[in-house]
Design a protein around this motif. Structure first.
Motif, PDB file in Angstrom:
ATOM      1  N   GLY A   3       0.823  -1.204   0.000  1.00  0.00           N
ATOM      2  CA  GLY A   3       0.000   0.000   0.000  1.00  0.00           C
ATOM      3  C   GLY A   3       0.852   1.247   0.000  1.00  0.00           C
ATOM      4  O   GLY A   3       2.083   1.208  -0.073  1.00  0.00           O
ATOM      5  N   GLN A  26       1.488   3.116  -4.202  1.00  0.00           N
ATOM      6  CA  GLN A  26       1.121   1.706  -4.277  1.00  0.00           C
ATOM      7  C   GLN A  26       1.687   1.121  -5.569  1.00  0.00           C
ATOM      8  O   GLN A  26       1.759   1.794  -6.590  1.00  0.00           O
ATOM      9  CB  GLN A  26      -0.401   1.572  -4.246  1.00  0.00           C
ATOM     10  N   ALA A  92      -1.817  10.391  -1.799  1.00  0.00           N
ATOM     11  CA  ALA A  92      -2.704   9.389  -2.375  1.00  0.00           C
ATOM     12  C   ALA A  92      -2.160   8.992  -3.733  1.00  0.00           C
ATOM     13  O   ALA A  92      -1.748   9.855  -4.509  1.00  0.00           O
ATOM     14  CB  ALA A  92      -4.115   9.942  -2.522  1.00  0.00           C
ATOM     15  N   GLU A 102      -9.663   5.351  -8.633  1.00  0.00           N
ATOM     16  CA  GLU A 102      -9.660   5.358  -7.173  1.00  0.00           C
ATOM     17  C   GLU A 102      -8.286   5.775  -6.654  1.00  0.00           C
ATOM     18  O   GLU A 102      -7.251   5.299  -7.135  1.00  0.00           O
ATOM     19  CB  GLU A 102     -10.007   3.983  -6.620  1.00  0.00           C
ATOM     20  N   PHE A 104      -5.755   5.825  -3.472  1.00  0.00           N
ATOM     21  CA  PHE A 104      -5.467   5.106  -2.233  1.00  0.00           C
ATOM     22  C   PHE A 104      -4.581   6.001  -1.372  1.00  0.00           C
ATOM     23  O   PHE A 104      -3.499   6.401  -1.791  1.00  0.00           O
ATOM     24  CB  PHE A 104      -4.769   3.778  -2.535  1.00  0.00           C
TER      25      PHE A 104
ATOM     26  N   TYR B  35     -15.864   8.814   1.702  1.00  0.00           N
ATOM     27  CA  TYR B  35     -14.723   8.165   2.334  1.00  0.00           C
ATOM     28  C   TYR B  35     -15.002   8.006   3.829  1.00  0.00           C
ATOM     29  O   TYR B  35     -15.756   8.776   4.427  1.00  0.00           O
ATOM     30  CB  TYR B  35     -13.458   9.025   2.192  1.00  0.00           C
ATOM     31  N   ARG B  36     -14.318   7.022   4.432  1.00  0.00           N
ATOM     32  CA  ARG B  36     -14.284   6.923   5.883  1.00  0.00           C
ATOM     33  C   ARG B  36     -12.827   6.984   6.325  1.00  0.00           C
ATOM     34  O   ARG B  36     -11.962   6.318   5.731  1.00  0.00           O
ATOM     35  CB  ARG B  36     -14.919   5.636   6.399  1.00  0.00           C
ATOM     36  N   GLN B  37     -12.582   7.783   7.345  1.00  0.00           N
ATOM     37  CA  GLN B  37     -11.239   7.953   7.856  1.00  0.00           C
ATOM     38  C   GLN B  37     -11.224   7.625   9.341  1.00  0.00           C
ATOM     39  O   GLN B  37     -12.014   8.169  10.114  1.00  0.00           O
ATOM     40  CB  GLN B  37     -10.749   9.389   7.634  1.00  0.00           C
ATOM     41  N   GLU B  41      -5.107   7.135  10.274  1.00  0.00           N
ATOM     42  CA  GLU B  41      -5.110   6.530   8.942  1.00  0.00           C
ATOM     43  C   GLU B  41      -5.594   7.534   7.904  1.00  0.00           C
ATOM     44  O   GLU B  41      -6.204   8.553   8.231  1.00  0.00           O
ATOM     45  CB  GLU B  41      -6.007   5.298   8.918  1.00  0.00           C
ATOM     46  N   VAL B  44     -10.435   6.142   3.332  1.00  0.00           N
ATOM     47  CA  VAL B  44     -10.641   4.957   2.504  1.00  0.00           C
ATOM     48  C   VAL B  44     -11.927   5.153   1.713  1.00  0.00           C
ATOM     49  O   VAL B  44     -12.980   5.467   2.294  1.00  0.00           O
ATOM     50  CB  VAL B  44     -10.737   3.679   3.368  1.00  0.00           C
TER      51      VAL B  44
END
Lengths: 114, 112
Positions: A3, A26, A92, A102, A104, B35-37, B41, B44
């Motif tokens: 990741g 990534q 990201a 998308e 990441f 998104y959820r954070q 972190e 996502v």
């Protein structure tokens, strides 16, 4: 598949200093975007790098600069640090620059400027 | 400048309750992402909605994009402690490579 990783995790600097933050994208991704997330705010786009070139920039002054390397990893450099630069810096990665691809996110680097 | 307003800012509920969070703008977005954070972190991605009126379901989460593509909602059914986190919406403008604009997020706490 590895990741997105960022280093360091935390950093404390004083006003006027310079800082370099690092991001490994990534595997298979060629695009890296950097965001600043101040406390209680959503991420704000700083800039994006694609194939080692800057490909779009948000509303950040020139003292925010970046690099992307041939292996697609990236650096964010901030000169002349100000107190308001204290934030979580997120990178990201994605494959390609389209917003439909998308992104990441890495875990971020928490920068504190005293 | 495109802005996304999220509400509520904070939400604390008991396990098993339902909730809805909102993401509103005066601007039209070509797509919108949720998104959820979690603490420590990065965000996502949960879902991307593209078509006005589109509804997408992800287990107990239901996402809707407004007909005019200016707003979106996230509904969670029977919330669980594992749903706790910061929920962010992010919109993309007209051209293919315009950067995402994020809202400030809704911080959800689900208490067991």
């Amino acid at each position: 598949e590895t990741g997105v990783t960022q280093s360091p995790t935390h950093l404390i600097k004083t006003r006027g200093q310079q800082v370099t933050l690092r991001c490994s994208s990534q595997s298979g991704h060629n695009t890296v975007s950097w965001y600043q997330q101040a406390l209680g705010q959503g991420p704000q786009f700083i800039f994006q790098y694609y194939r080692e070139e800057e490909n779009g920039r948000g509303n950040f002054p020139p003292r925010f600069s970046g690099l992307q390397f041939p292996n697609y990893s990236s650096e964010l450099n901030v000169n002349a640090l100000e107190l308001d630069d204290s934030a979580l810096y997120l990178c990201a990665s994605s494959f390609g620059t389209s917003r439909y691809n998308e992104q990441f996110f890495g875990p971020g680097t928490r920068l504190t400027v005293l | 400048t495109q802005l996304l307003e999220q509400s509520p800012q904070f939400l604390s509920i008991q396990e098993g309750e339902n909730l809805t969070v909102y993401c509103n703008s005066s601007s039209v977005f070509s797509s919108l992402q949720w998104y959820r954070q979690e603490p420590g972190e990065g965000p996502v991605l949960l879902v991307t909605v593209v078509t006005g009126g589109e509804v997408k379901k992800l287990k107990r989460l239901t996402f809707q994009f407004g007909d005019a593509r200016k707003d979106s909602s996230l509904h969670i059914t029977a919330a669980q402690p594992g749903d706790t986190g910061l929920y962010l919406c992010a919109g993309a403008g007209g051209s293919g490579n315009t950067p995402l604009v994020f809202g400030k997020g809704t911080r959800l706490s689900v208490i067991a």
